[in-house]
Design a protein around this motif. Structure first.
Motif, PDB file in Angstrom:
ATOM      1  N   SER A 144      72.550 -16.728 -97.172  1.00 35.84           N
ATOM      2  CA  SER A 144      71.564 -15.495 -97.235  1.00 35.84           C
ATOM      3  C   SER A 144      72.290 -14.703 -98.487  1.00 35.84           C
ATOM      4  O   SER A 144      73.158 -14.308 -98.333  1.00 35.84           O
ATOM      5  CB  SER A 144      71.599 -14.831 -95.848  1.00 35.84           C
ATOM      6  OG  SER A 144      70.837 -13.772 -95.953  1.00 35.84           O
ATOM      7  N   ASP A 204      70.658 -12.012 -98.507  1.00 38.09           N
ATOM      8  CA  ASP A 204      70.414 -10.583 -97.881  1.00 38.09           C
ATOM      9  C   ASP A 204      70.678 -10.703 -96.419  1.00 38.09           C
ATOM     10  O   ASP A 204      69.739 -10.608 -95.714  1.00 38.09           O
ATOM     11  CB  ASP A 204      68.590 -10.201 -98.007  1.00 38.09           C
ATOM     12  CG  ASP A 204      68.405  -8.884 -97.534  1.00 38.09           C
ATOM     13  OD1 ASP A 204      69.231  -8.163 -97.144  1.00 38.09           O
ATOM     14  OD2 ASP A 204      67.020  -8.608 -97.375  1.00 38.09           O
ATOM     15  N   ASP A 223      67.509 -10.296 -93.788  1.00 38.13           N
ATOM     16  CA  ASP A 223      67.152 -11.634 -92.674  1.00 38.13           C
ATOM     17  C   ASP A 223      67.523 -11.399 -91.337  1.00 38.13           C
ATOM     18  O   ASP A 223      66.783 -11.921 -90.523  1.00 38.13           O
ATOM     19  CB  ASP A 223      68.198 -12.725 -93.385  1.00 38.13           C
ATOM     20  CG  ASP A 223      67.500 -13.014 -94.824  1.00 38.13           C
ATOM     21  OD1 ASP A 223      66.588 -12.687 -95.236  1.00 38.13           O
ATOM     22  OD2 ASP A 223      68.315 -13.953 -95.380  1.00 38.13           O
ATOM     23  N   ARG A 230      64.498 -11.440 -87.996  1.00 28.27           N
ATOM     24  CA  ARG A 230      64.441 -12.164 -87.116  1.00 28.27           C
ATOM     25  C   ARG A 230      64.383 -11.368 -85.730  1.00 28.27           C
ATOM     26  O   ARG A 230      63.727 -11.904 -84.741  1.00 28.27           O
ATOM     27  CB  ARG A 230      65.695 -13.167 -86.991  1.00 28.27           C
ATOM     28  CG  ARG A 230      65.959 -14.093 -88.205  1.00 28.27           C
ATOM     29  CD  ARG A 230      67.460 -15.038 -88.079  1.00 28.27           C
ATOM     30  NE  ARG A 230      67.235 -15.579 -86.792  1.00 28.27           N
ATOM     31  CZ  ARG A 230      68.490 -16.142 -86.219  1.00 28.27           C
ATOM     32  NH1 ARG A 230      69.729 -15.900 -87.045  1.00 28.27           N
ATOM     33  NH2 ARG A 230      68.419 -16.760 -85.223  1.00 28.27           N
TER      34      ARG A 230
END
Length: 504
Positions: free
Chosen positions: A107, A109, A113, A117
């Motif tokens: 990831s 970010d 991220d 979620r």
């Protein structure tokens, strides 16, 4: 009201060779996490105080933080974020103590991220985040957080206050006393960490404007300097404004402060002097002190090119060897992270005369730096467990564990060698092993900023030294591939009047 409180902190230097596995975070789960955070001078500590005062049911899935280093291992990132997301089911609100500059192997970010979620699970729940001043903010974080507030101090001493600010707004939102709206701007400006201190210069003026906007009615205004040693799309400064129901007013504040910053963009750029020039400056400063016949005070040599709290290996020896080559003596240096040397020095024992390579053992392949270890000769002067307690003002009362620690006396230098990289939070880093920092002519610290509240008051002068480490302020040394261009100062000669950056 059921409130999730979690801490997940990491500032990622994507060029650093220092690994970041799960163990680096020392994660504390559930009740252990609650106990670790409660009463701490962190944003998570403030969240817990507010939630308890509100009579809320508190869910603490994990409290985790790692020193700055390379990309977070994919398995560690997945595990820690899964732990938070799974605990969010059924919660009425979320309070997160994040850094804002986490990059994982899976990831670019890390925080954005995670928030995406959480928002998928809790589409209507208030979510507030407290951020480090050096966060690299993305649209995903803005889209999925209702409230975002960052530190206003560097060196950072307002972690708790930032958490209190963000948490207070979340509870007011939950009670429908406020209606937060967010505006933000991200000028194409990669700042240097040495220009993000909040007590002087362009950054101080930007933070002053943020505080003034809060006094004039904005719920929260943050200026985040960003962290430039990350090869991501936009490791840039940004302004985040949280308004109360009036989007247009929040946008106007974001525009005004961002324009002020852009006008002063040169004030966020640090130019390093050649190392030999810095060493000569330090030599002159020491002579000036002695010429007055006053009590000796040390000259600080700050090796900001190998800074622990920006992902440095803490084993680069360029500054020490340059100082020794210049003939400087009375140097107290460290800690140098070299577990191999620690083991050899302990095996030799206190009083032993030794010659062995110290430091320069960790390659920095992304920078094309493959150092050759050079030997130091001296006497093993002391061995310790490497533990001391911080006296303040940052992380007051926290016990620091550096691993086994050895003092090597070379005559010209007293070199502290540890098993782990360490920041200079306290004089205890020297005094715990019998070194009096007041008695040194020079203190060579692998630090940029956190040492200053403690070490500057005892110093004659401060000389910033840019060695060969992975936290250098010379951006031209770093092979940026993902950064959106143009960006200042990498593209200093761009015709900026033709570039529209009014929206991120």
């Amino acid at each position: 009201m059921k409130v999730l409180i979690a801490r997940l902190n990491h500032e990622t230097n994507t060029f650093s060779p220092v690994a970041t596995p799960l163990a680096s975070f020392d994660p504390q789960y559930g009740a252990d996490g609650y106990r670790a955070a409660r009463g701490s001078r962190t944003a998570a500590g403030a969240f817990i105080d507010l939630a308890e005062a509100a009579g809320a049911e508190i869910v603490v899935p994990v409290i985790a933080g790692a020193n700055p280093s390379g990309r977070v291992a994919a398995a560690a990132y997945t595990h820690l974020t899964d732990t938070i997301v799974e605990a969010a089911v059924g919660c009425d609100a979320v309070l997160l103590d994040l850094h804002g500059a986490m990059v994982a192997e899976n990831s670019d970010d890390g925080e954005g991220d995670l928030l995406a979620r959480l928002r998928q699970i809790l589409p209507d729940a208030p979510i507030a985040v407290a951020l480090d001043l050096h966060g690299n903010i993305t649209q995903a974080l803005i889209d999925h957080a209702d409230i975002a507030v960052s530190f206003k101090t560097y060196p950072h001493i307002d972690m708790y206050e930032t958490g209190e600010h963000a948490g207070r707004l979340l509870f007011e939102m939950a009670a429908k006393r406020i209606r937060p709206v967010i505006a933000w701007r991200r000028p194409p400006l990669m700042t240097h960490t040495l220009c993000s201190r909040t007590d002087e210069g362009a950054m101080a003026r930007a933070v002053a404007s943020a505080k003034a906007a809060e006094r004039d009615g904005m719920l929260a205004v943050s200026v985040l300097a960003g962290f430039g040693l990350a090869d991501i799309a936009a490791p840039c400064l940004c302004v985040i404004v949280v308004g109360n129901g009036d989007q247009q007013a929040a946008e106007a504040v974001a525009d005004r402060i961002a324009a002020q910053i852009w006008e002063e963009r040169e004030g966020f750029v640090y130019t390093s002097a050649p190392l030999e020039v810095s060493i000569a400056e330090a030599a002159r400063a020491a002579q000036g002190e002695e010429g007055k016949g006053s009590a000796r005070r040390p000259v600080l040599l700050l090796d900001h090119g190998d800074n622990c709290m920006s992902g440095g290996t803490c084993d680069n020896m360029a500054v020490l060897h340059a100082a020794l080559a210049r003939g400087l003596d009375g140097i107290a240096v460290g800690p140098v992270c070299d577990p191999e040397a620690v083991a050899a020095l302990i095996a030799a024992g206190v009083g032993a005369a030794v010659t062995l390579p110290v430091g320069d053992k960790v390659a920095m392949p992304q920078l094309g730096v493959f150092p050759e270890p050079r030997p130091l000769s001296g006497t093993v002067a002391a061995i310790s467990d490497g533990e001391y307690v911080i006296s303040g003002p940052t992380y007051t009362g926290q016990r620091i564990r550096m691993g086994r620690t050895v003092l090597l006396d070379t005559g010209a230098a007293q070199v502290i060698v540890t098993e782990t990289p360490q920041e200079h939070w306290d004089l205890g880093i020297f005094t715990h092993i019998g070194v009096d920092p007041h008695a040194a002519r020079f203190l060579l610290l692998k630090s940029r900023m956190y040492c200053r509240p403690v070490f500057v008051p005892i110093a004659k002068a401060v000389v910033e030294c840019d060695g060969e480490g992975v936290t250098s302020s010379r951006y031209e040394k770093f092979p940026f591939r993902k950064v959106d261009r143009p960006v200042f100062p990498l593209d200093r000669d761009t015709a900026w009047q033709g570039v529209d950056w009014s929206r991120p």
